[in-house]
Each structure stands twice: as C-alpha cells, then as structure tokens.
Design an enzyme around this catalytic site. Structure first.
Site, PDB file in Angstrom:
ATOM      1  N   GLU A 182       0.689  -1.183   0.077  1.00  0.00           N
ATOM      2  CA  GLU A 182       0.044   0.006  -0.022  1.00  0.00           C
ATOM      3  C   GLU A 182       0.983   1.149   0.118  1.00  0.00           C
ATOM      4  O   GLU A 182       0.444   2.191  -0.558  1.00  0.00           O
ATOM      5  CB  GLU A 182      -0.717   0.081   1.151  1.00  0.00           C
ATOM      6  CG  GLU A 182      -2.079  -1.123   1.388  1.00  0.00           C
ATOM      7  CD  GLU A 182      -1.482  -2.268   1.979  1.00  0.00           C
ATOM      8  OE1 GLU A 182      -0.341  -2.567   1.932  1.00  0.00           O
ATOM      9  OE2 GLU A 182      -2.198  -2.866   2.636  1.00  0.00           O
ATOM     10  N   LEU A 183       2.074   1.155   0.653  1.00  0.00           N
ATOM     11  CA  LEU A 183       2.752   2.207   0.867  1.00  0.00           C
ATOM     12  C   LEU A 183       3.572   2.886  -0.714  1.00  0.00           C
ATOM     13  O   LEU A 183       3.572   4.061  -0.967  1.00  0.00           O
ATOM     14  CB  LEU A 183       4.070   2.115   1.800  1.00  0.00           C
ATOM     15  CG  LEU A 183       4.713   3.179   2.056  1.00  0.00           C
ATOM     16  CD1 LEU A 183       4.073   4.479   2.845  1.00  0.00           C
ATOM     17  CD2 LEU A 183       5.922   2.884   2.917  1.00  0.00           C
ATOM     18  N   LYS A 184       3.799   1.649  -1.321  1.00  0.00           N
ATOM     19  CA  LYS A 184       4.196   1.936  -2.574  1.00  0.00           C
ATOM     20  C   LYS A 184       3.200   2.602  -3.540  1.00  0.00           C
ATOM     21  O   LYS A 184       3.474   3.884  -4.217  1.00  0.00           O
ATOM     22  CB  LYS A 184       4.626   0.517  -3.276  1.00  0.00           C
ATOM     23  CG  LYS A 184       5.017   0.659  -4.838  1.00  0.00           C
ATOM     24  CD  LYS A 184       5.279  -0.681  -5.176  1.00  0.00           C
ATOM     25  CE  LYS A 184       5.387  -0.472  -6.947  1.00  0.00           C
ATOM     26  NZ  LYS A 184       6.851  -0.132  -7.075  1.00  0.00           N
ATOM     27  N   LYS A 226      23.497   0.550  -0.175  1.00  0.00           N
ATOM     28  CA  LYS A 226      23.201  -0.411   0.389  1.00  0.00           C
ATOM     29  C   LYS A 226      23.269  -0.277   2.059  1.00  0.00           C
ATOM     30  O   LYS A 226      24.527  -0.006   2.173  1.00  0.00           O
ATOM     31  CB  LYS A 226      23.581  -1.857  -0.070  1.00  0.00           C
ATOM     32  CG  LYS A 226      23.099  -2.016  -1.625  1.00  0.00           C
ATOM     33  CD  LYS A 226      23.419  -3.392  -1.899  1.00  0.00           C
ATOM     34  CE  LYS A 226      22.855  -3.353  -3.287  1.00  0.00           C
ATOM     35  NZ  LYS A 226      22.166  -4.723  -3.687  1.00  0.00           N
ATOM     36  N   GLU A 266      17.470 -10.585 -24.175  1.00  0.00           N
ATOM     37  CA  GLU A 266      16.891 -10.993 -22.942  1.00  0.00           C
ATOM     38  C   GLU A 266      15.253 -10.714 -23.112  1.00  0.00           C
ATOM     39  O   GLU A 266      14.415 -10.622 -21.986  1.00  0.00           O
ATOM     40  CB  GLU A 266      17.424 -10.412 -21.780  1.00  0.00           C
ATOM     41  CG  GLU A 266      19.122 -10.685 -21.702  1.00  0.00           C
ATOM     42  CD  GLU A 266      19.593 -10.205 -20.474  1.00  0.00           C
ATOM     43  OE1 GLU A 266      18.997  -9.845 -19.454  1.00  0.00           O
ATOM     44  OE2 GLU A 266      21.118 -10.235 -20.746  1.00  0.00           O
ATOM     45  N   ARG A 324      10.514   1.114  -4.374  1.00  0.00           N
ATOM     46  CA  ARG A 324      10.766  -0.084  -5.151  1.00  0.00           C
ATOM     47  C   ARG A 324      11.056  -1.247  -4.147  1.00  0.00           C
ATOM     48  O   ARG A 324      11.466  -1.126  -3.110  1.00  0.00           O
ATOM     49  CB  ARG A 324      12.062   0.033  -5.621  1.00  0.00           C
ATOM     50  CG  ARG A 324      11.953   0.762  -7.043  1.00  0.00           C
ATOM     51  CD  ARG A 324      11.409   0.200  -8.113  1.00  0.00           C
ATOM     52  NE  ARG A 324      12.371  -0.525  -8.766  1.00  0.00           N
ATOM     53  CZ  ARG A 324      13.368  -0.346  -9.729  1.00  0.00           C
ATOM     54  NH1 ARG A 324      13.031   0.922 -10.336  1.00  0.00           N
ATOM     55  NH2 ARG A 324      14.036  -1.335 -10.384  1.00  0.00           N
ATOM     56  N   HIS A 345      30.223  -9.646 -16.301  1.00  0.00           N
ATOM     57  CA  HIS A 345      29.886  -8.155 -16.150  1.00  0.00           C
ATOM     58  C   HIS A 345      29.454  -7.684 -14.794  1.00  0.00           C
ATOM     59  O   HIS A 345      29.055  -8.485 -14.096  1.00  0.00           O
ATOM     60  CB  HIS A 345      28.637  -8.006 -17.115  1.00  0.00           C
ATOM     61  CG  HIS A 345      28.085  -6.631 -16.742  1.00  0.00           C
ATOM     62  ND1 HIS A 345      28.453  -5.256 -17.316  1.00  0.00           N
ATOM     63  CD2 HIS A 345      26.775  -6.030 -16.221  1.00  0.00           C
ATOM     64  CE1 HIS A 345      27.793  -4.247 -16.802  1.00  0.00           C
ATOM     65  NE2 HIS A 345      26.588  -4.878 -15.990  1.00  0.00           N
ATOM     66  N   HIS A 392      21.661   5.111 -17.468  1.00  0.00           N
ATOM     67  CA  HIS A 392      20.763   5.383 -16.384  1.00  0.00           C
ATOM     68  C   HIS A 392      19.971   6.539 -17.116  1.00  0.00           C
ATOM     69  O   HIS A 392      19.092   7.116 -16.614  1.00  0.00           O
ATOM     70  CB  HIS A 392      21.277   5.765 -15.216  1.00  0.00           C
ATOM     71  CG  HIS A 392      21.833   4.335 -14.581  1.00  0.00           C
ATOM     72  ND1 HIS A 392      22.958   4.178 -14.427  1.00  0.00           N
ATOM     73  CD2 HIS A 392      21.019   3.610 -13.789  1.00  0.00           C
ATOM     74  CE1 HIS A 392      23.264   2.841 -13.858  1.00  0.00           C
ATOM     75  NE2 HIS A 392      21.899   2.599 -13.346  1.00  0.00           N
TER      76      HIS A 392
HETATM   77  N1  GLN Z   1      22.833  -8.964 -18.834  1.00  0.00           N
HETATM   78  C1  GLN Z   1      22.011  -8.114 -17.921  1.00  0.00           C
HETATM   79  C2  GLN Z   1      21.450  -6.977 -18.649  1.00  0.00           C
HETATM   80  O1  GLN Z   1      21.885  -6.667 -19.398  1.00  0.00           O
HETATM   81  C3  GLN Z   1      23.092  -7.485 -16.887  1.00  0.00           C
HETATM   82  C4  GLN Z   1      22.141  -6.818 -15.651  1.00  0.00           C
HETATM   83  C5  GLN Z   1      23.112  -6.258 -14.601  1.00  0.00           C
HETATM   84  O2  GLN Z   1      24.105  -6.195 -14.948  1.00  0.00           O
HETATM   85  N2  GLN Z   1      22.414  -5.998 -13.349  1.00  0.00           N
HETATM   86  O3  GLN Z   1      20.280  -6.433 -18.294  1.00  0.00           O
HETATM   87 ZN    ZN Z   2      25.257  -4.056 -15.033  1.00  0.00          ZN
END
Ligand code: GLN
Ligand code: ZN
Length: 765
Positions: free
Chosen positions: A17-19, A120, A495, A526, A652, A705
């Site tokens: 509910e808060l979200k 975090k 993906e 989130r 990665h 981002h």
């Molecule tokens: N392979 C993932 C993507 O491209 C890697 C996501 C991540 O680094 N958190 O979404």
């Molecule tokens: Zn990443």
C-alpha cells in the site's frame, strides 16, 4: 517476565500500500492529506499487529515514506542547501517534499535538484540515502514527524519504544562533501546536542525506552571511532529516559567489550549471525543492564526452531532473570510481510517459513516459553515448529544425493580453463575474427510494453506457449536485425524472455521456490521479491540455449550467450540456513556449468556470466573478505571453466569500486570483463592498470541510466583515456550496463554513436 519487542516492522504493507500511495502522490493523483492518511493507517495496523501478537512494546520510528535514514537526516537538519532554504530548516519543520527531493531529485513541489546518493545498508539489499556532511556543519532539530508518530501510538494506548539510528552509525554511513577536506567524526560534538534535544523531547512525551541502532559496531572501527562511542554515549546517557544500544548484522568481535560497557540501560545483540557471542556478552554485561537477544532471524524467511532456542537461551534466562529481552535479530524490514497471504504456496514449504507477522508470534512465544508461562497456543506453536522443522530436515526436497555426489567429485582442475589467457586469446581471435575495439552490449534490450504484455498474457493463460515463444522469437529477431544494422561486432539476443535476471533462472532450476507476495523494500517505493532457495540446486534441463541458438541462427556474427552468475543467483535470494552459503553457491555453479557446456555445444562462441552482486556479498568485516572471495571466485570459475580455449567467457559487473577486490576480479580469469566506468571518467581503470590486469576489459563508455544520447566525441575521448591505461588490443567498447530500462528510440542512436566512436578509435590505432 521476559520482555518481547522488535527492532522494526516492514512498513510497505501486505499489499504494498505504501508503494502505491507514494507513487500516486508523486504523480499528483493523491494529495498530501491522502498520503499522510495512508501512513497513519499503516502505522496503526502495524502497531496493532505487534500488540495482538503480544509484544510488550510497540516500536515507533521504523516508519518512513521513503527511507528512515533520510528521515533522521532531515530531523537532524542535515538538509543540503540545494534542497531547502535555510529558513525552512531553521523553522524546524522541513517539508515532506523536501525529503522526497533529497531522495529522488524532484517532488510535487519545489525545484528539482540532484538527488542524494543512495547505497546499500550494510550487507542488506535495502538502500538508504547517504547523509551529506560538510566541514563545520551545524545541526538543529528540523522535523517533528517522529514526535507526531509517538503521539499517535500513545493516543492509541500503546506502550512505546522509539527506534532511531545512533549518532555514530549515522555519521559512519555519511559521506564528507565539499571542497574542504575534513573528518566526519569531527561533527559529533555538534550532533550530540541535537540528539540530546530529541531524546529530551521524547522523554517529555512519556517515552521510556529509546533504541539507538549502532550496527557500525559489528564492523572494524578505527580507534578514534571506538573512543568516540565512549564519549558520545556518556553524553547521551544524560537523557531522562532509558537507552537500548542495538547492534545487528553480525557479531561484535573486538567491539564486544566496548558495546557492553557503554553507559546505556540495555544492549541488543544479533544472536542469529553470532550465536557464539552470547556467552561472552553475558560475562561482560554489567548487572544493571538489560540484554535483548536477537534470536529470531530478521534477515531470512525460515521458521524458528523454538525448542532449540528455548534450550540455548535457558542459561541466559537464568542468569539475567527479568533483564532478558527477546527480539528478532534486526528490523523485520528485510523480510516479507505476511505468510498468511501465500495461499498458493505449496503447504509443505509454507510450513517451513515465517514472514514478519509470523516472526512476531515466534518472538512472543519464545519469551513466554523461557518464562515458563507459555499458553496453550505457545505450546501448539512450539510443537508445530518442531514437527515442521523435522519434516524439513527429512524432506527429499532438500537433499538430492546426486547433487551432493557431484559436488564431492569436483576436482581443482574443474575450476581451471584448459590454457592460460594468452593462449586462449589466440584461439579466440581465430574463432571470433573480431576487429580492434570490438563493440558489444551488456545483454538486455528494451523491455517494451508489448513484451511485458505477452508475458502477462502467457502467465494468465491467454497466450499459449507456442504463441508466446513465437512472440519472443520475433523480439529476438528484431533485436538481432537492429544490431546487425548498427554494426555491433558481438550481438546479444536481448533477453526479451526474461522478467528478471534472477527469477528467470530460479524458475528453471530445481531447489528454488517463489512466493506471490513476498515483497521486501529495496529503496523508496521499489520492492523486490527474492526467490527462496529451498533445497539442493540442480538444472533439470537447458535454460537459455533455445533462445541463444535461435539468435545465432539469424546472424554470422558471434552471438553472446547470457547467464546470471552463481554468486548473484545466491545473493539475490533468500538462502537456506541449513548449510553454508558456499555450498549452495557451488551447487548453482555446477548447474550453470552444464548450461555453459550446452551453449558451447549449440555453437555459441562467447558466453557472458553476469556477477553484479559479487561485491555486495563481501562480509561486513574485512578480516573475512578473503574467505568469501575465495569461494565466490571458485564458484564463478567452476561455472565458467568447462569450455574450450576458443570459447570466450565474459563477465559483467556494474558498480564502481574495484580497488580493494581487483585481485579477486582478476582471479575470475574471465576472458573479457565489462564494467560500469563512464561516470568515473575511466579513472576506475587505474585499479586495473596498477594491478596489471591481464585479460580484456570493456569499460562502459556511456551511462545507461540517462535517456540522453551520448555524443561520439565524448565516447572517443573516454576510449582514448581508456587506451592510456589498458593496451588497445585488450579493450572492448560497450555501454555501462544492460539497456532494458531504455527505449529503442534512445538505444538506437546511442549505439550508432558508440559504433562510430569505436570505428574512430580503429582509425587512430
Ligand atoms: N545481462 C544483464 C542485462 O543486460 C545484466 C544486468 C546487470 O548487470 N544488473 O540486463
Ligand atoms: Zn550491469
């Protein structure tokens, strides 16, 4: 009588509910009064749950619309000037929208400004807003929210304990800002009077107990900080109420004596993470102090073994008498709200679990059992817990002999590639035929409404499997065609079929379970719903091969297969508590090893194993880092090492601190690592250069981002800087991270510019 209490309760509500309320407010569709009403309603409900369960105190101060650390910073007047005029802070009533702007850069009212940094909270997946500290900063009581909440609870007739982050941990979590170099500890003297004022005001309201959280005490502290604890608490002890010093997330170690001797009326310890310290704490605890034993796991979802805990704590009860308190190990913020909602979870598994609401009952029952005043309900809970846990121990769902056998048969050579990197690089060069500065992406392409819609329809049974898979293939074909048109040297399938990089694999591995409502706050509005690793993990069949194979069939270029790594699959789940994390991680690694082999057999020549969570698995104490990194690296290598020299392994990671773990990163021995670097202006690569990092690196050349399309020149400049640090033959060109949160309209021009930048570099080298 043993007192039962909690450090904090989840505030999101059983239905998030808060979200919803906060997001609706941000969109301007709910007014301030409406938002405040939802807050009041949630607090009232959570306090009522605590009292109904039989807790002796209800906890006030754990509520926040965004983040409790942010609320404290605001209450202390630590509001950077870009968010609020001096007058607003001086008036003592910083507006809620000011706090939202600190968190998100914007709010329904007030001018936008760059948001505060978020990171975090210790080793949790909860993110707090980092307090911004300036040399000579002044503090003043600047918000009354907490006092209002205390009044609400008192008006409802509840016995109140207030919880607040203590001054030293608040400073510890903060970050020095501004031109003048200074030590944030120097702000303590200015900070303490405000804490004093705050405590005095709470006392005047009629609050008896305030819990000051100082989890920094479970980490290694510099001597000056240890001394500061003594100085600070001797000042705070003057407050006209009782203080409970709360530590959690680990043992106190060399801070045990310090924590036990500070002049507070009580000490809370985490007896789940550090059961072995109870004895020592009992020996060191002054005779006037209360000891709150955090016996119920606040970080995991397993049901407590009440019989075992009763036995373990009997001695403490004997020695402390009424001075023993019982609580969860830490705030219940880190576990889902209510198991009652999981009506579709299979009943066997459900019986093994406890969420926040159930943990209240466990806390109360344990306290009453220790007192010998257990009710019929308590005895029933005890018997049921014992039976359920016995059933769990015996369950074939937990133990699969074939998994244990295979783990036992792992040879050290299984964690080694056949040849060292230089030889592999030659074989890969022949197999892949890539240009200098090869271009690639991190894996995901935009998750469009159409993709999400198809997944929803499939889950709802409105789309059959064939139709769904055909839709996904269309998306993949589309992604591959665009990458070819853009000229990317190593394409990915995009993906499209993945809802989430952990959930996707968890759903395809044995040993994982999923809840429907097991949401936990991650940051602000989130929430995440981590899967539960219930039993031995194994792979019933290929998980990704079908999609990668299809994608490869569409292009001559080497398609990069895409997997989530073992440490990340472990780290972003609730993990079983009946075996070491390391063992679970190795099981996952073996399952991934098979997937890697199948991908290779299907003709995939490059395979990326993402480990974005490797760093966050680091223990809170540096002295334990090496042990963790040893097995974490071994797990990655176990997953990756089964391939031929010519098959290229990528990994990665997307964070920006490598200095202190560069050795472990190199030990992964991935042929290529892609990392987030664009915002650090490639300075991050210094760590790789200084270490003489031997393999290939793809430093991210643009920030995913931001919706802004990066300029060719900016990326060329970054790549030139990169080439000053890493030999050009070992550099790749790629964005910082996956592109799933972006739109194709942003992605296409960005990647076109990125490819142009790589071509420019090829001309120059
Ligand atoms: N392979 C993932 C993507 O491209 C890697 C996501 C991540 O680094 N958190 O979404
Ligand atoms: Zn990443």
């Amino acid at each position: 009588m043993t007192l039962a209490h909690i450090s904090g309760y989840p505030r999101i509500g059983a239905d998030r509910e808060l979200k919803r309320a906060v997001e609706t407010y941000w969109r301007g569709e709910l007014d301030r009064e409406g938002l405040e009403a939802v807050g009041r309603e949630l607090r009232a409900r959570h306090w009522a749950a605590q009292r109904e369960a039989g807790l002796d105190l209800v906890t006030v101060g754990d509520f926040a619309f965004y983040d409790q650390v942010l609320d404290l910073s605001v209450a202390l007047g630590a509001v950077p000037p870009r968010f609020a005029a001096e007058a607003e802070v001086a008036a003592g009533e910083v507006d809620l929208d000011t706090a939202f702007r600190m968190a998100r850069g914007r709010a329904p009212s007030g001018a936008p400004a760059a948001a505060c940094e978020m990171t975090k909270y210790f080793d949790t997946n909860y993110h707090y807003l980092v307090p911004e500290l300036h040399a000579g900063q002044a503090f003043r009581l600047a918000a009354t929210r907490l006092f209002d909440q205390v009044d609400e609870a008192l008006a409802a007739g509840y016995p109140v304990k207030v919880t607040l982050l203590g001054p030293l941990t608040w400073l510890w979590l903060g970050k020095e800002k501004g031109e003048v170099a200074f030590d944030r500890l120097s702000l303590l003297d200015a900070l303490l009077p405000v804490y004093g004022e705050l405590l005095a005001r709470l006392a005047a309201q009629g609050v008896d107990w305030v819990q000051l959280d100082e989890p920094a005490l479970v980490q290694e502290l510099p001597p000056a900080w240890r001394q500061a604890y003594e100085a600070a608490y001797s000042v705070l002890a003057r407050a006209p109420l009782k203080l409970l010093l709360a530590t959690y997330f680990g043992g106190l170690g060399d801070n045990l004596g310090l924590a036990a001797s500070l002049p507070t009326d009580g000490l809370h310890i985490d007896a789940v993470r550090a059961p072995g310290e109870l004895e020592a704490v009992l020996d060191r605890l002054p005779a006037y102090k209360v000891l709150s034993v955090g016996a119920i796991d606040g970080r995991n979802v397993w049901r407590a073994d009440l019989a075992l805990l009763r036995e373990r704590l009997a001695e403490a009860r004997l020695r402390l008498g009424e001075r023993l308190w019982i609580a969860p190990s830490c705030s219940l913020l880190h576990v889902p709200v209510d198991l009652e909602r999981e009506t579709e979870l299979d009943p066997e598994l459900r019986r093994w679990l406890a969420f926040a609401r159930q943990k209240l009952d466990e806390t109360v029952t344990l306290a009453r059992l220790l007192d010998g005043r257990a009710t019929a309900v308590d005895h029933e809970r005890l018997a049921d817990a014992t039976a359920a846990l016995q059933a769990r121990r015996d369950s074939t769902r937990l133990h699969r002999p074939e998994v244990a056998d295979r783990l036992a048969g792992v040879e050290p050579t299984d964690q080694e590639r056949a040849s060292p990197y230089p030889r592999r690089a030659l074989a890969q060069r022949r197999a892949l035929d890539l240009p200098l500065f090869p271009t690639t992406t991190i894996g995901s392409f935009p998750q469009t409404d159409a993709i999400r819609g198809a997944r929803r329809a499939f889950k709802a049974g409105e789309l059959d499997r064939d139709a769904y898979e055909a839709r996904m293939e269309e998306e993949i074909a589309h992604a591959v065609a665009r990458q070819e048109a853009l000229g990317l040297d190593m394409p990915v399938h995009g993906e499209a079929e993945r809802n989430d990089m952990v959930e996707y694999f968890g759903e395809r591995l044995d040993g994982y379970a999923f809840t429907r409502f097991g949401w936990v706050q991650s940051y602000g509005s989130r929430c995440v719903k981590p899967p539960v690793i219930v039993g031995d993990v194994s792979r019933p069949g290929p998980m990704t091969v079908r999609w990668s194979e299809y994608a490869q069939s569409l292009t001559e270029r080497p398609m990069k297969g895409m997997l989530t790594g073992p440490v990340t699959l472990l780290q972003w789940a609730f993990v079983r508590d009946d075996q070491p994390r390391e063992t679970t991680c190795r099981q996952i690694a073996l399952a991934l090893r098979d997937e890697v082999a199948d991908l290779e057999a299907a003709g995939i020549r490059a395979i990326q194993i993402d480990e974005p969570a490797l760093r966050e698995g680091l223990p809170l104490r540096r002295s334990e880092w090496a042990g963790y990194l040893d097995w974490a690296v071994a797990c990655f290598r176990l997953a990756a090492s089964g391939v031929r020299d010519a098959t290229q392994i990528h990994t990665h990671m997307c964070y920006s601190e490598f200095n202190d773990i560069i050795e472990a990163i190199a030990a992964l021995d991935a042929d290529v690592i892609t990392i987030e670097t664009s915002r650090s202006d490639m300075e991050l690569l210094d760590a790789f250069r200084d270490f003489a990092y031997p393999n290939e690196i793809g430093p991210g050349v643009y920030d995913i981002h931001s919706p802004n399309v990066p300029e060719v020149d900016a990326m060329v400049r970054l790549l030139v800087r990169a080439a000053e640090r890493i030999p050009a033959e070992r550099l790749w060109v790629n964005p910082d991270c996956g592109l799933k949160t972006r739109r194709w309209e942003e992605v296409e021009p960005a990647l076109a510019n990125m490819v142009a930048a790589a071509r420019e570099l090829r001309r120059r080298f």
